[in-house]
Scaffold this motif. Structure first.
Motif, PDB file in Angstrom:
ATOM      1  N   ALA A 127       1.320  -1.349  -0.042  1.00 41.87           N
ATOM      2  CA  ALA A 127       0.145   0.236  -0.079  1.00 41.87           C
ATOM      3  C   ALA A 127       0.984   1.750   0.301  1.00 41.87           C
ATOM      4  O   ALA A 127       0.487   2.687   0.041  1.00 41.87           O
ATOM      5  CB  ALA A 127      -0.761  -0.031   1.303  1.00 41.87           C
ATOM      6  N   TRP A 128       2.261   1.539   0.024  1.00 41.48           N
ATOM      7  CA  TRP A 128       3.355   2.172   0.124  1.00 41.48           C
ATOM      8  C   TRP A 128       2.848   2.881  -1.353  1.00 41.48           C
ATOM      9  O   TRP A 128       3.391   3.555  -1.355  1.00 41.48           O
ATOM     10  CB  TRP A 128       4.497   2.208   0.510  1.00 41.48           C
ATOM     11  N   GLY A 129       2.757   2.180  -2.140  1.00 42.49           N
ATOM     12  CA  GLY A 129       3.149   2.379  -3.393  1.00 42.49           C
ATOM     13  C   GLY A 129       4.165   2.372  -4.111  1.00 42.49           C
ATOM     14  O   GLY A 129       4.797   3.902  -4.435  1.00 42.49           O
ATOM     15  N   ILE A 130       4.614   1.186  -4.610  1.00 42.57           N
ATOM     16  CA  ILE A 130       6.484   0.932  -4.950  1.00 42.57           C
ATOM     17  C   ILE A 130       5.939   1.178  -6.255  1.00 42.57           C
ATOM     18  O   ILE A 130       5.155   1.183  -6.634  1.00 42.57           O
ATOM     19  CB  ILE A 130       6.197  -0.607  -4.509  1.00 42.57           C
ATOM     20  N   ASP A 131       7.105   2.078  -6.695  1.00 49.17           N
ATOM     21  CA  ASP A 131       7.542   2.621  -7.996  1.00 49.17           C
ATOM     22  C   ASP A 131       8.791   2.086  -8.284  1.00 49.17           C
ATOM     23  O   ASP A 131      10.028   2.217  -7.438  1.00 49.17           O
ATOM     24  CB  ASP A 131       7.055   3.196  -8.754  1.00 49.17           C
ATOM     25  N   LEU A 161      23.739   3.340 -13.965  1.00 54.14           N
ATOM     26  CA  LEU A 161      22.382   3.257 -14.429  1.00 54.14           C
ATOM     27  C   LEU A 161      22.220   3.501 -12.771  1.00 54.14           C
ATOM     28  O   LEU A 161      22.377   2.592 -12.100  1.00 54.14           O
ATOM     29  CB  LEU A 161      21.991   1.960 -15.456  1.00 54.14           C
ATOM     30  N   VAL A 162      20.618   3.307 -13.023  1.00 56.79           N
ATOM     31  CA  VAL A 162      19.941   3.277 -11.326  1.00 56.79           C
ATOM     32  C   VAL A 162      18.717   3.082 -11.579  1.00 56.79           C
ATOM     33  O   VAL A 162      17.957   4.383 -12.666  1.00 56.79           O
ATOM     34  CB  VAL A 162      20.296   4.779 -10.291  1.00 56.79           C
ATOM     35  N   ASN A 163      17.992   2.263 -10.257  1.00 61.05           N
ATOM     36  CA  ASN A 163      16.924   2.402  -9.909  1.00 61.05           C
ATOM     37  C   ASN A 163      16.172   3.213  -8.515  1.00 61.05           C
ATOM     38  O   ASN A 163      16.792   2.338  -7.555  1.00 61.05           O
ATOM     39  CB  ASN A 163      16.595   1.333 -10.226  1.00 61.05           C
ATOM     40  N   ASP A 164      16.058   3.666  -9.074  1.00 62.37           N
ATOM     41  CA  ASP A 164      15.341   4.736  -8.071  1.00 62.37           C
ATOM     42  C   ASP A 164      14.352   4.754  -7.322  1.00 62.37           C
ATOM     43  O   ASP A 164      13.273   5.277  -7.375  1.00 62.37           O
ATOM     44  CB  ASP A 164      15.550   6.897  -8.242  1.00 62.37           C
ATOM     45  N   VAL A 165      14.241   3.848  -6.651  1.00 66.93           N
ATOM     46  CA  VAL A 165      12.710   3.096  -5.756  1.00 66.93           C
ATOM     47  C   VAL A 165      12.344   4.104  -5.067  1.00 66.93           C
ATOM     48  O   VAL A 165      12.863   5.584  -4.799  1.00 66.93           O
ATOM     49  CB  VAL A 165      13.264   1.700  -5.068  1.00 66.93           C
ATOM     50  N   SER A 166      11.144   4.177  -5.390  1.00 66.59           N
ATOM     51  CA  SER A 166       9.970   5.521  -4.761  1.00 66.59           C
ATOM     52  C   SER A 166       8.426   4.620  -3.781  1.00 66.59           C
ATOM     53  O   SER A 166       8.361   3.968  -5.009  1.00 66.59           O
ATOM     54  CB  SER A 166       9.731   6.502  -5.888  1.00 66.59           C
ATOM     55  N   LEU A 167       8.344   5.061  -3.022  1.00 61.87           N
ATOM     56  CA  LEU A 167       6.784   4.231  -2.296  1.00 61.87           C
ATOM     57  C   LEU A 167       6.048   5.621  -2.851  1.00 61.87           C
ATOM     58  O   LEU A 167       6.140   6.376  -1.844  1.00 61.87           O
ATOM     59  CB  LEU A 167       7.588   4.459  -0.884  1.00 61.87           C
ATOM     60  N   ARG A 168       5.212   5.706  -3.620  1.00 69.17           N
ATOM     61  CA  ARG A 168       4.757   7.091  -4.054  1.00 69.17           C
ATOM     62  C   ARG A 168       3.329   7.575  -3.008  1.00 69.17           C
ATOM     63  O   ARG A 168       3.224   8.437  -3.087  1.00 69.17           O
ATOM     64  CB  ARG A 168       4.122   6.878  -5.908  1.00 69.17           C
ATOM     65  N   PRO A 172       2.233  12.618  -0.672  1.00 69.52           N
ATOM     66  CA  PRO A 172       2.328  13.790  -0.261  1.00 69.52           C
ATOM     67  C   PRO A 172       2.140  14.248   0.694  1.00 69.52           C
ATOM     68  O   PRO A 172       2.533  15.277   0.848  1.00 69.52           O
ATOM     69  CB  PRO A 172       0.642  13.049  -1.069  1.00 69.52           C
ATOM     70  N   GLY A 173       2.385  12.768   1.935  1.00 67.41           N
ATOM     71  CA  GLY A 173       2.466  13.745   3.364  1.00 67.41           C
ATOM     72  C   GLY A 173       4.156  13.877   3.500  1.00 67.41           C
ATOM     73  O   GLY A 173       3.510  14.924   4.370  1.00 67.41           O
ATOM     74  N   LEU A 175       5.921  15.664   1.878  1.00 66.62           N
ATOM     75  CA  LEU A 175       5.337  16.416   0.908  1.00 66.62           C
ATOM     76  C   LEU A 175       5.160  17.876   1.911  1.00 66.62           C
ATOM     77  O   LEU A 175       5.361  18.656   1.258  1.00 66.62           O
ATOM     78  CB  LEU A 175       5.905  16.466  -0.166  1.00 66.62           C
ATOM     79  N   GLY A 176       3.864  17.197   2.189  1.00 71.72           N
ATOM     80  CA  GLY A 176       3.033  18.095   2.716  1.00 71.72           C
ATOM     81  C   GLY A 176       3.960  19.077   4.270  1.00 71.72           C
ATOM     82  O   GLY A 176       3.212  19.883   4.612  1.00 71.72           O
ATOM     83  N   LYS A 177       5.072  17.835   4.436  1.00 69.38           N
ATOM     84  CA  LYS A 177       4.771  18.528   5.798  1.00 69.38           C
ATOM     85  C   LYS A 177       6.161  19.906   5.436  1.00 69.38           C
ATOM     86  O   LYS A 177       6.865  20.553   6.287  1.00 69.38           O
ATOM     87  CB  LYS A 177       6.153  18.003   6.930  1.00 69.38           C
ATOM     88  N   GLY A 178       6.780  20.127   4.258  1.00 74.00           N
ATOM     89  CA  GLY A 178       7.449  20.929   3.478  1.00 74.00           C
ATOM     90  C   GLY A 178       9.215  21.197   4.337  1.00 74.00           C
ATOM     91  O   GLY A 178       9.503  21.406   4.590  1.00 74.00           O
ATOM     92  N   PHE A 179       9.302  19.519   4.244  1.00 71.66           N
ATOM     93  CA  PHE A 179      11.104  19.095   4.988  1.00 71.66           C
ATOM     94  C   PHE A 179      11.522  18.265   3.796  1.00 71.66           C
ATOM     95  O   PHE A 179      12.312  17.583   3.913  1.00 71.66           O
ATOM     96  CB  PHE A 179      10.768  18.729   6.435  1.00 71.66           C
ATOM     97  N   GLY A 180      10.371  17.721   2.959  1.00 70.44           N
ATOM     98  CA  GLY A 180      10.948  16.813   1.561  1.00 70.44           C
ATOM     99  C   GLY A 180      11.597  15.175   2.130  1.00 70.44           C
ATOM    100  O   GLY A 180      10.507  14.878   2.516  1.00 70.44           O
ATOM    101  N   PHE A 181      11.622  14.792   0.967  1.00 69.37           N
ATOM    102  CA  PHE A 181      11.684  13.226   1.082  1.00 69.37           C
ATOM    103  C   PHE A 181      12.800  12.278   2.724  1.00 69.37           C
ATOM    104  O   PHE A 181      13.237  13.020   1.879  1.00 69.37           O
ATOM    105  CB  PHE A 181      12.438  12.559  -0.885  1.00 69.37           C
TER     106      PHE A 181
END
Length: 333
Positions: A127-131, A161-168, A172-173, A175-181
């Motif tokens: 549910a973390w939104g793995i990408d 090359l890189v696979n920069d794994v992200s939890l999409r 939002p939560g 970035l919403g804090k205003g302090f980044g990933f």
């Protein structure tokens, strides 16, 4: 020359790999140590490269590799393909500031535990939104604070090359804090092999790598965007941006961000199945689906899903070897 780190010990064991990725010779050091003393060590590595390309060495096995730098002092990822950023904002109905075209976006990622190129992407919750995110990265030498782009260009030691794994779904939560990933950016994986820019010939020019990035998802073609096209900020510019207020130490890794191309008519890219260049991450096709139909229909990665990221030259030869990863959901990992 081509270099790799065998997955032995915390920092790996540096080897010099043949151009065809079939053989290797042991360099008796680590890649970080080589980068620390590059002017002294590079000629030795070049000598090994000439020998391994002449037929010496043991069989090279990509599955035995760690990422070229199994850990690094710094990993900073840019967003050089502004087409990707533009789609992100358009999908959520937000205008893109004009400054994004002249001032690169960049975040500082975790660099203490890079994944091996064939290692599972282990997560606790789908549910973390793995990408995945297919990107190009460079490794620098020592870059002084305030270096110009021209000065930064001279410090590009290696390309990979890189696979920069992200939890999409966590982004939002945060970035919403205003302090980044932070939690939304877990460990990344890099290609089995990294190469010096001269090894790439004319494919490396103007601070960019001009080859298509091949991305396969679930065994099917997903993306083939050219890394040298639609790259708003070249690598020297990204490095100079990172070094504006601090020096960068040898072994700093700078990423390009998700490789993204517009369609031939300037519109958003189409899927490979529809004759387009496709995408280097799931999020991008979800953005296009949202723009077109109001909501996304392509899910993020789930347990057992696979991704492969590679790059092939004009002769069809693999340049960096292949990143091949599978998602593994483990509640008690």
């Amino acid at each position: 020359m081509k270099l790799a780190s065998l997955n032995t010990g915390r920092d790996g064991r540096l080897v010099v790999v043949s151009r065809d990725l079939r053989r290797y010779l042991d360099a008796d050091t680590t890649l970080q140590r080589a980068l620390d003393d590059w002017d002294e060590v590079a000629p030795v590595l070049q000598g090994l490269s000439e020998r391994v390309n002449a037929g010496e060495g043991d069989p090279f096995d990509q599955t035995a590799c760690a990422s070229p730098l199994p850990r690094a002092y710094q990993w900073a990822d840019g967003s050089a393909y502004v087409n990707h950023v533009e789609l992100v904002r358009k999908a959520r109905g937000a205008e893109m500031p004009e400054s994004f075209w002249i001032d690169p976006l960049m975040y500082q990622g975790g660099s203490d535990t890079f994944l091996a190129p064939r290692e599972d992407i282990v997560m606790h919750d789908a549910a973390w939104g793995i990408d995945f995110e297919g990107e190009v990265a460079v490794v620098t030498g020592d870059v002084p604070m305030g270096a110009t782009a021209a000065e930064a260009a001279a410090q590009v030691r290696l390309v990979m090359l890189v696979n920069d794994v992200s939890l999409r779904n966590l982004i939002p939560g945060e970035l919403g804090k205003g302090f980044g990933f932070f939690q939304s950016k877990p460990s990344s994986a890099f290609s089995p092999v990294c190469v010096t820019p001269d090894e790439l010939g004319d494919d490396w020019r103007d601070g960019k790598l001009h080859l298509p990035l091949s991305v396969s998802y679930q065994g099917a073609p997903f993306g083939k965007a050219n890394a040298g096209v639609d790259m708003t900020f070249d690598f020297p510019t990204l490095i100079a941006h990172a070094a504006k207020t601090r020096p960068l130490g040898a072994g700093c890794v700078i990423g390009s961000g998700t490789v993204s191309n517009k369609d031939a008519d300037g519109s958003a890219g189409k899927p490979v199945a529809d004759g387009g260049l496709g995408y280097s991450c799931i999020a991008e096709i979800r953005m296009i689906e949202t723009i077109a139909q109001g909501s996304p229909s392509t899910p993020f990665m789930g347990d057992g899903d696979t991704v492969e990221i590679a790059m092939y030259n004009a002769l069809g030869e693999s340049v960096f070897g292949e990143i091949r990863q599978q998602v593994s959901i483990r509640q008690n990992a």
